[in-house]
Scaffold this motif. Sequence first.
Motif, short mmCIF file in Angstrom:
data_model
loop_
_atom_site.label_atom_id
_atom_site.label_comp_id
_atom_site.label_asym_id
_atom_site.label_seq_id
_atom_site.Cartn_x
_atom_site.Cartn_y
_atom_site.Cartn_z
N LEU A 107 8.92 6.86 0.43
CA LEU A 107 8.46 5.49 0.68
C LEU A 107 7.26 5.16 -0.20
O LEU A 107 7.17 4.07 -0.78
N PHE A 108 6.33 6.10 -0.29
CA PHE A 108 5.13 5.84 -1.10
C PHE A 108 5.47 5.71 -2.58
O PHE A 108 4.84 4.92 -3.30
N VAL A 109 6.46 6.45 -3.04
CA VAL A 109 6.91 6.33 -4.43
C VAL A 109 7.37 4.91 -4.73
O VAL A 109 7.12 4.35 -5.81
N GLU A 110 8.04 4.29 -3.76
CA GLU A 110 8.50 2.91 -3.93
C GLU A 110 7.36 1.96 -4.25
O GLU A 110 7.54 0.93 -4.91
N TYR A 111 6.16 2.30 -3.77
CA TYR A 111 5.00 1.43 -3.96
C TYR A 111 4.08 1.93 -5.08
O TYR A 111 2.92 1.54 -5.16
N GLY A 112 4.62 2.79 -5.92
CA GLY A 112 3.88 3.19 -7.12
C GLY A 112 2.93 4.35 -6.94
O GLY A 112 2.06 4.57 -7.80
N TYR A 113 3.09 5.11 -5.88
CA TYR A 113 2.21 6.28 -5.65
C TYR A 113 2.73 7.50 -6.42
O TYR A 113 3.93 7.72 -6.53
N LEU A 142 9.31 5.81 10.03
CA LEU A 142 9.39 5.29 8.67
C LEU A 142 9.24 3.78 8.59
O LEU A 142 8.67 3.23 7.64
N LYS A 143 9.76 3.07 9.61
CA LYS A 143 9.61 1.61 9.61
C LYS A 143 8.14 1.23 9.72
O LYS A 143 7.65 0.35 9.00
N LYS A 144 7.43 1.92 10.62
CA LYS A 144 5.99 1.66 10.76
C LYS A 144 5.25 2.11 9.50
O LYS A 144 4.25 1.49 9.10
N CYS A 145 5.73 3.18 8.90
CA CYS A 145 5.07 3.70 7.70
C CYS A 145 5.11 2.67 6.57
O CYS A 145 4.13 2.50 5.83
N ARG A 146 6.23 1.96 6.43
CA ARG A 146 6.32 0.94 5.38
C ARG A 146 5.27 -0.16 5.62
O ARG A 146 4.62 -0.63 4.68
N GLN A 147 5.11 -0.57 6.87
CA GLN A 147 4.10 -1.57 7.20
C GLN A 147 2.69 -1.04 6.95
O GLN A 147 1.79 -1.76 6.51
N TYR A 148 2.52 0.25 7.23
CA TYR A 148 1.24 0.92 6.98
C TYR A 148 0.89 0.88 5.49
O TYR A 148 -0.25 0.56 5.11
N MET A 151 -6.59 -2.49 -0.70
CA MET A 151 -6.91 -2.29 -2.13
C MET A 151 -6.94 -3.62 -2.88
O MET A 151 -7.30 -3.65 -4.06
N GLY A 152 -6.50 -4.70 -2.23
CA GLY A 152 -6.40 -5.98 -2.92
C GLY A 152 -5.22 -6.04 -3.85
O GLY A 152 -5.22 -6.79 -4.83
N GLU A 153 -4.17 -5.24 -3.54
CA GLU A 153 -3.00 -5.19 -4.42
C GLU A 153 -1.72 -5.63 -3.71
O GLU A 153 -0.63 -5.31 -4.13
N GLU A 154 -1.87 -6.38 -2.62
CA GLU A 154 -0.69 -6.75 -1.85
C GLU A 154 0.29 -7.61 -2.65
O GLU A 154 1.49 -7.63 -2.38
N GLU A 155 -0.22 -8.29 -3.67
CA GLU A 155 0.68 -9.13 -4.45
C GLU A 155 1.66 -8.29 -5.28
O GLU A 155 2.66 -8.80 -5.77
N ARG A 156 1.40 -6.99 -5.43
CA ARG A 156 2.28 -6.15 -6.22
C ARG A 156 3.41 -5.56 -5.39
O ARG A 156 4.33 -4.95 -5.92
N THR A 157 3.31 -5.66 -4.06
CA THR A 157 4.32 -5.00 -3.20
C THR A 157 5.55 -5.88 -3.06
O THR A 157 5.49 -7.10 -3.27
#
Length: 421
Positions: A305-311, A401-407, A415-421
């Motif tokens: 999941l974190f990989v999906e968001y660029g981690y 996992l559903k809660k983790c995505r919201q987390y 981080m001020g990066e919500e526009e990238r998600t």
Amino acid sequence: MNKLKRTINYIIVLIYRLVRRIPFLEYAYIRFRALSHGDKLLRLKPLSVKEYCYLKDYWIKNIEEPQKRMVYKADYYPDIKGEEHYCDSPEIYICKLKDVVVIGGSAVMMADEYALTDVCDNYKDDRVDYIAGPILKADRNDFYIEVSKDIRSIKNTVVNLSGLAASNYYHLTIELLSRFKYIQDNIKNEEYVVLLDKDAEKYPQYCSLIKRILGEQKIEFIDFGERLFCNKVIYPSVNTWMPFNVKSNLYFCISDNIISKSAVYNVRNNIHIEATDKNKRRKIFISRRNSGFSRLENEEDVAALFVEYGYEIICLEKVSYADQVRLFAEASCIVGASGAALTNVIYCKSDAVIGCFIPRKYNFYIYSSMAHMIGCKVLFFDADVVNSSFAFSAESCKVNLKKCRQYIKLLEKLMGEEERT
């Protein structure tokens, strides 16, 4: 295989805890254990180091007076706000002792019939379990310690930085090595060697850390349970107050998480990584898959999941100490299951976001407190315990996992990066 090993260890510890409830069986067990190792079992009276210094009229100097110190009770997903709590803590001091025996891996020095340890002053209630390292049986009246039969001697003046669990990165960094700065600042024109536990050189990263903190200082290593007679000892007192252990089926309370600010900054200010690019905004998920105990049963799914968001998914076991410091210093967000690797948050930028998967009921706020001290934002996730154990450090958890995505989305917002998600 790891689950089988954990189950076997759990059964062994469970049997031992049952044995501990029957005094004569407990004593028979610890005596047999010491003899089977070719060691000696000592019975000593616990006494605080400070009290012993007053008794002997030894030199002692307060570095920081008794005071209220901050513990940061972490923010938790989705909407539990963090709080600063201020708890009473003892003074931090340096003292000089004569003719004492240091017992390796124990946080105990032996003098006359006494086990000298700060733990006597720091924990007054009945929650604390003093058994740790070579301390096999203990209460506020007696310590039974397994030690080497022979006693080695050293002629040099010794700065005693030996203590509990030097093989653990947090304990070595924050509880032990951070105290050397008090010696540097207050002991001038005296020659000495620094005493460390042999476990402190267990990993190459630890050796690099020691080199950074101690520089060219001469070091003497002591084995676990070894007795080392010292004519002169300079002892910097503890500057964190997490108990040895708490008794079975108990969790931490807020005051078990007290860390002095100097413990954090003594290390943070001493580390200089020349090549760090502080303009980088790396997002890091710390994986424990190579550690032997992941703590997160579904870590692979969580990491995906974190990989999906660029981690980036990083296993620190093979990362050099300098690169670990650089990694944390360049990160805009660090997330992982609770573990000693999060000690590195002390190298983060003050605007970094720190996430951690840990059950809220543990009341474990060591990493959130350190992060808050340096100005980081904190957001933890209340993981579900799926395998209970005799101690929360041995329990494993699972993340919805559903809660983790919201987390993750909330972390991005911090981080001020919500526009990238």
